[in-house]
Design a protein around this motif. Sequence first.
Motif, PDB file in Angstrom:
ATOM      1  N   VAL A 191       0.836  -1.205   0.000  1.00 42.74           N
ATOM      2  CA  VAL A 191       0.000   0.000   0.000  1.00 42.74           C
ATOM      3  C   VAL A 191       0.870   1.255   0.000  1.00 42.74           C
ATOM      4  O   VAL A 191       0.584   2.230  -0.714  1.00 42.74           O
ATOM      5  CB  VAL A 191      -0.951  -0.010   1.215  1.00 42.74           C
ATOM      6  CG1 VAL A 191      -1.661   1.334   1.352  1.00 42.74           C
ATOM      7  CG2 VAL A 191      -1.973  -1.133   1.078  1.00 42.74           C
ATOM      8  N   VAL A 192       1.933   1.228   0.786  1.00 39.74           N
ATOM      9  CA  VAL A 192       2.843   2.379   0.838  1.00 39.74           C
ATOM     10  C   VAL A 192       3.456   2.642  -0.535  1.00 39.74           C
ATOM     11  O   VAL A 192       3.549   3.803  -0.977  1.00 39.74           O
ATOM     12  CB  VAL A 192       3.939   2.154   1.905  1.00 39.74           C
ATOM     13  CG1 VAL A 192       5.071   3.168   1.746  1.00 39.74           C
ATOM     14  CG2 VAL A 192       3.334   2.239   3.297  1.00 39.74           C
ATOM     15  N   GLU A 193       3.879   1.581  -1.222  1.00 43.00           N
ATOM     16  CA  GLU A 193       4.408   1.735  -2.586  1.00 43.00           C
ATOM     17  C   GLU A 193       3.397   2.453  -3.479  1.00 43.00           C
ATOM     18  O   GLU A 193       3.756   3.382  -4.224  1.00 43.00           O
ATOM     19  CB  GLU A 193       4.711   0.365  -3.180  1.00 43.00           C
ATOM     20  CG  GLU A 193       5.966  -0.304  -2.706  1.00 43.00           C
ATOM     21  CD  GLU A 193       6.163  -1.622  -3.432  1.00 43.00           C
ATOM     22  OE1 GLU A 193       6.906  -1.646  -4.433  1.00 43.00           O
ATOM     23  OE2 GLU A 193       5.564  -2.631  -3.016  1.00 43.00           O
ATOM     24  N   ALA A 194       2.154   2.011  -3.404  1.00 44.41           N
ATOM     25  CA  ALA A 194       1.116   2.592  -4.259  1.00 44.41           C
ATOM     26  C   ALA A 194       0.885   4.059  -3.925  1.00 44.41           C
ATOM     27  O   ALA A 194       0.712   4.902  -4.823  1.00 44.41           O
ATOM     28  CB  ALA A 194      -0.184   1.804  -4.105  1.00 44.41           C
ATOM     29  N   MET A 195       0.869   4.402  -2.636  1.00 44.72           N
ATOM     30  CA  MET A 195       0.645   5.786  -2.235  1.00 44.72           C
ATOM     31  C   MET A 195       1.803   6.686  -2.669  1.00 44.72           C
ATOM     32  O   MET A 195       1.593   7.822  -3.099  1.00 44.72           O
ATOM     33  CB  MET A 195       0.437   5.861  -0.720  1.00 44.72           C
ATOM     34  CG  MET A 195      -0.867   5.219  -0.252  1.00 44.72           C
ATOM     35  SD  MET A 195      -1.054   5.245   1.555  1.00 44.72           S
ATOM     36  CE  MET A 195      -1.253   7.019   1.862  1.00 44.72           C
ATOM     37  N   ILE A 196       3.031   6.162  -2.558  1.00 45.88           N
ATOM     38  CA  ILE A 196       4.189   6.944  -3.000  1.00 45.88           C
ATOM     39  C   ILE A 196       4.112   7.192  -4.505  1.00 45.88           C
ATOM     40  O   ILE A 196       4.344   8.320  -4.983  1.00 45.88           O
ATOM     41  CB  ILE A 196       5.499   6.228  -2.627  1.00 45.88           C
ATOM     42  CG1 ILE A 196       5.698   6.256  -1.108  1.00 45.88           C
ATOM     43  CG2 ILE A 196       6.697   6.891  -3.327  1.00 45.88           C
ATOM     44  CD1 ILE A 196       6.854   5.396  -0.626  1.00 45.88           C
ATOM     45  N   VAL A 214       5.210   7.854   4.625  1.00 50.30           N
ATOM     46  CA  VAL A 214       5.743   7.115   5.776  1.00 50.30           C
ATOM     47  C   VAL A 214       5.304   7.760   7.092  1.00 50.30           C
ATOM     48  O   VAL A 214       4.870   7.071   8.031  1.00 50.30           O
ATOM     49  CB  VAL A 214       7.283   7.025   5.698  1.00 50.30           C
ATOM     50  CG1 VAL A 214       7.860   6.466   6.994  1.00 50.30           C
ATOM     51  CG2 VAL A 214       7.692   6.146   4.521  1.00 50.30           C
ATOM     52  N   GLN A 215       5.384   9.080   7.180  1.00 54.74           N
ATOM     53  CA  GLN A 215       4.974   9.740   8.418  1.00 54.74           C
ATOM     54  C   GLN A 215       3.460   9.617   8.630  1.00 54.74           C
ATOM     55  O   GLN A 215       2.991   9.461   9.771  1.00 54.74           O
ATOM     56  CB  GLN A 215       5.384  11.209   8.419  1.00 54.74           C
ATOM     57  CG  GLN A 215       5.017  11.961   9.699  1.00 54.74           C
ATOM     58  CD  GLN A 215       5.603  11.317  10.952  1.00 54.74           C
ATOM     59  OE1 GLN A 215       6.689  10.746  10.925  1.00 54.74           O
ATOM     60  NE2 GLN A 215       4.865  11.401  12.057  1.00 54.74           N
ATOM     61  N   THR A 216       2.695   9.672   7.549  1.00 54.19           N
ATOM     62  CA  THR A 216       1.247   9.493   7.664  1.00 54.19           C
ATOM     63  C   THR A 216       0.923   8.094   8.189  1.00 54.19           C
ATOM     64  O   THR A 216       0.065   7.924   9.070  1.00 54.19           O
ATOM     65  CB  THR A 216       0.571   9.714   6.308  1.00 54.19           C
ATOM     66  OG1 THR A 216       0.819  11.055   5.876  1.00 54.19           O
ATOM     67  CG2 THR A 216      -0.936   9.481   6.386  1.00 54.19           C
TER      68      THR A 216
END
Length: 281
Positions: A191-196, A214-216
Amino acid sequence: MAETAERHREFADKHVAVIGAGVMGEALLSGLIRSGRPATQLIVADRSPDRLMQIQERYAVRTAPGAEAAAQASTVVIAVKPQDMAGLLREIGAQLRGGTLVVSLAAGITTAFLEEHLPDGTPVARVMPNTPALVDEGMAAVSAGSHCETHHLWEAQDLMRACGKVISLPEDQLDAVTAISGSGPAYIFYVVEAMIEAGVLLGLPRNTSTELVVQTLYGAATMLRDTGEHPTVLRERVSSPGGTTMAALRELDDHKVRAAFLTAMEAAATRSAELASGKVR
């Protein structure tokens, strides 16, 4: 100083052998040392001489062949690949002292399998850890074998508590644990990959997008842990009627993202059960 001395006395007669110095074996080893376990009470074994040399230099622990390490320990932690487990258990079984606790961190290896390949009456425990143990934020579940008494279970819990949180569960729930916390970090990273990537698509520099995401994530996880609020309540506080969040969540629902997560975790649990049954070993 007094607290450290007390911890040293507590572990004085509890030598721990860690067999398998890969990612999870080293994570546990470093966590044990940071938690106050003296390095002199730890013995490490691994098939790779180079890896053993690295571990010895890094942590100042003793190293030995697997059978020799097991013979000196009151607790043996096995962190090898599942396909290597049967051979290793045959190798160390005859060297175990009576009452030695054997703790397995290997995916898909049941307590019945461990007991079958070890001397009769050997207390065993099966652990499902996860990779955040590397930063002392692991989540582990421990299941006791048929000869594992209460004090053995406490010892297994104490070992895993050195690098995160730990709970005890019946073994028939470990497939679900594998699907949720064992594989869970990969879902989060996905999910983090997709958001980035979304941030980059929207015109942000990649390092800025990464910092924001990452901070979110860290902040949201901290809110979940510290407030004790249900995630639905926290989500609704961010979701103003007709606002940006609702627009995004509608798209996720339209693409059946929630259903996809449920299906994915069911698939992980099914795969875990297959591994444990030996169907794909």
